[in-house]
Design an enzyme around this catalytic site. Sequence first.
Site, PDB file in Angstrom:
ATOM      1  N   ALA A 188       0.845  -1.189   0.000  1.00 25.32           N
ATOM      2  CA  ALA A 188       0.000   0.000   0.000  1.00 25.32           C
ATOM      3  C   ALA A 188       0.884   1.245   0.000  1.00 25.32           C
ATOM      4  O   ALA A 188       2.006   1.230   0.520  1.00 25.32           O
ATOM      5  CB  ALA A 188      -0.893   0.000   1.238  1.00 25.32           C
ATOM      6  N   LYS A 189       0.382   2.303  -0.604  1.00 25.53           N
ATOM      7  CA  LYS A 189       1.079   3.597  -0.563  1.00 25.53           C
ATOM      8  C   LYS A 189       0.526   4.402   0.608  1.00 25.53           C
ATOM      9  O   LYS A 189      -0.622   4.832   0.587  1.00 25.53           O
ATOM     10  CB  LYS A 189       0.903   4.362  -1.872  1.00 25.53           C
ATOM     11  N   TRP A 190       1.346   4.590   1.615  1.00 23.60           N
ATOM     12  CA  TRP A 190       0.902   5.235   2.851  1.00 23.60           C
ATOM     13  C   TRP A 190       0.850   6.745   2.706  1.00 23.60           C
ATOM     14  O   TRP A 190       1.705   7.343   2.042  1.00 23.60           O
ATOM     15  CB  TRP A 190       1.825   4.823   3.997  1.00 23.60           C
ATOM     16  N   ASP A 204      -3.130   5.789  -0.205  1.00 21.34           N
ATOM     17  CA  ASP A 204      -2.955   6.636  -1.377  1.00 21.34           C
ATOM     18  C   ASP A 204      -2.785   5.881  -2.685  1.00 21.34           C
ATOM     19  O   ASP A 204      -2.529   6.481  -3.705  1.00 21.34           O
ATOM     20  CB  ASP A 204      -1.715   7.507  -1.125  1.00 21.34           C
ATOM     21  N   GLY A 205      -2.867   4.536  -2.662  1.00 16.03           N
ATOM     22  CA  GLY A 205      -2.647   3.773  -3.878  1.00 16.03           C
ATOM     23  C   GLY A 205      -1.792   2.560  -3.578  1.00 16.03           C
ATOM     24  O   GLY A 205      -1.820   2.006  -2.477  1.00 16.03           O
TER      25      GLY A 205
END
Length: 356
Positions: free
Chosen positions: A28-30, A175-176
Site C-alpha cells: 500500500a502507498k501510505w 494513497d494507492g
Amino acid sequence: MDLPVMPPVKPMLAKPVKKIPPGMQYEAKWDGFRAIAFRDGDELELGSRTGKPLTRYFPELVAALRERLPERCVLDGEIVIAKDGRLDFDALTERIHPAASRVATLAERTPASFVAFDLLALADEALLDTPMADRRALLVQALSGVTAPVHVAPATTDPDVAHVWFEQFEGAGLDGVIAKPLDLRYRQNERLMFKIKHERTADCVVAGYRFHKSGPIVGSLLLGLYDDGGALQHVGVCAAFSMKRRAELIEELEPLRMRSAAGHPWSSWTDETAHETARMPGAPSRWTGKKDLSWVPLRPERVCEVAYDHMENGQRFRHTAAFRRWRPDRIPESCTYAQLEQPVRHALDDVLGDTG
C-alpha cells in the site's frame, strides 16, 4: 551513533505509472511523512525525506521505536496518524510546530505510528546492495512480533491481491499501491519503484490565479467548488502548464480579471487576520513560516475539468490537480461537492493485520 548506514539518508523514490505492473512486490502507498529511523542503542533519530530531522516532533514515537526496534538498525517507513479508523494527514501536519509544549500535547492527543517497509541496515551490516526481496524477508524476521505503534507494512507478490488493495485501502485513507522489483537494490533519491495512485476528475470553478515565480505569467489556477450553503470554497490549484501556455492563459483570463477583490467570494484573503483561523492560500506554511498573500481575483464564471487523486477531509485536493480541459458547457453553480466520488470506508486495522 555509529551505524553501517548513517544519517542523512534520502529515501528511494517511485515514479508514477498508470497500471499495476506484473512480477513485483506490492505494498500500500501510505499517506504520511516518509521517514528513515536510525537506532543505535539508546540513540534514535528520525530523518525526513529531505534529510532534515523529524525527531523532536514525535516524542512518543521515539520512545516506542527505542523499545521495539532491534538494538542497531536503519528502517525506511512512514509516520502516520489514524483517527476514526483511517489516516489523517491534517493531524500529522499539525505536529510540525515550533513549541515543544504544543508537540507534547498533540503527541498525547493524537499519537503517531510508524509503518516499516524496508530495512537498510541491521547490526553491523549495510543492506543497500541486498535485493529487495531479501531485505523484505530480513525486515519481517527482525520485526517479528512487533506491537503497535510500530507495524510492518503488508506486502504481496500477487497482482490480484494488489488490485484488491488498490480498490479497498483508499477507504482507510491510503494513497494507492507501490510496486517494487524483486531484485531492486536500495538507491537513495532515485525513482526506481513504481506508484499507482487513484485519479478522478472534477469540474471546478476558476476563481483566480497566482503569477509564476519567473514573471507575469500564470503560475497556478485557483479552483473552487460550491458547498451546500451556496458558498464557493477553495479546493486547491492546478499548475502543470508549459511556459507558452502560462503566457496564453494571461490573455485568455484577462476579460475575467477583477480590479480588486471587493465582491469576490474570497475577498477575505486580502485580510491577514483571516489567515490565522482558516487554511487558505497565503496562510503561513507549516514548514517555512512564510506566507504570500498575492493572487489575482477572477470573476468566477469559467469552469475547467481537472484530475485529482483524492480529497483531504473531503474538503480540498490533497495534491496539485492536473488541468484537463475547459468546460464551456458547465455553469459555475453546477460545480458542487456532490460530484465527487467518495471511497467506501475501510478499517485501517484490517490493512495492518496482514504483513505478508
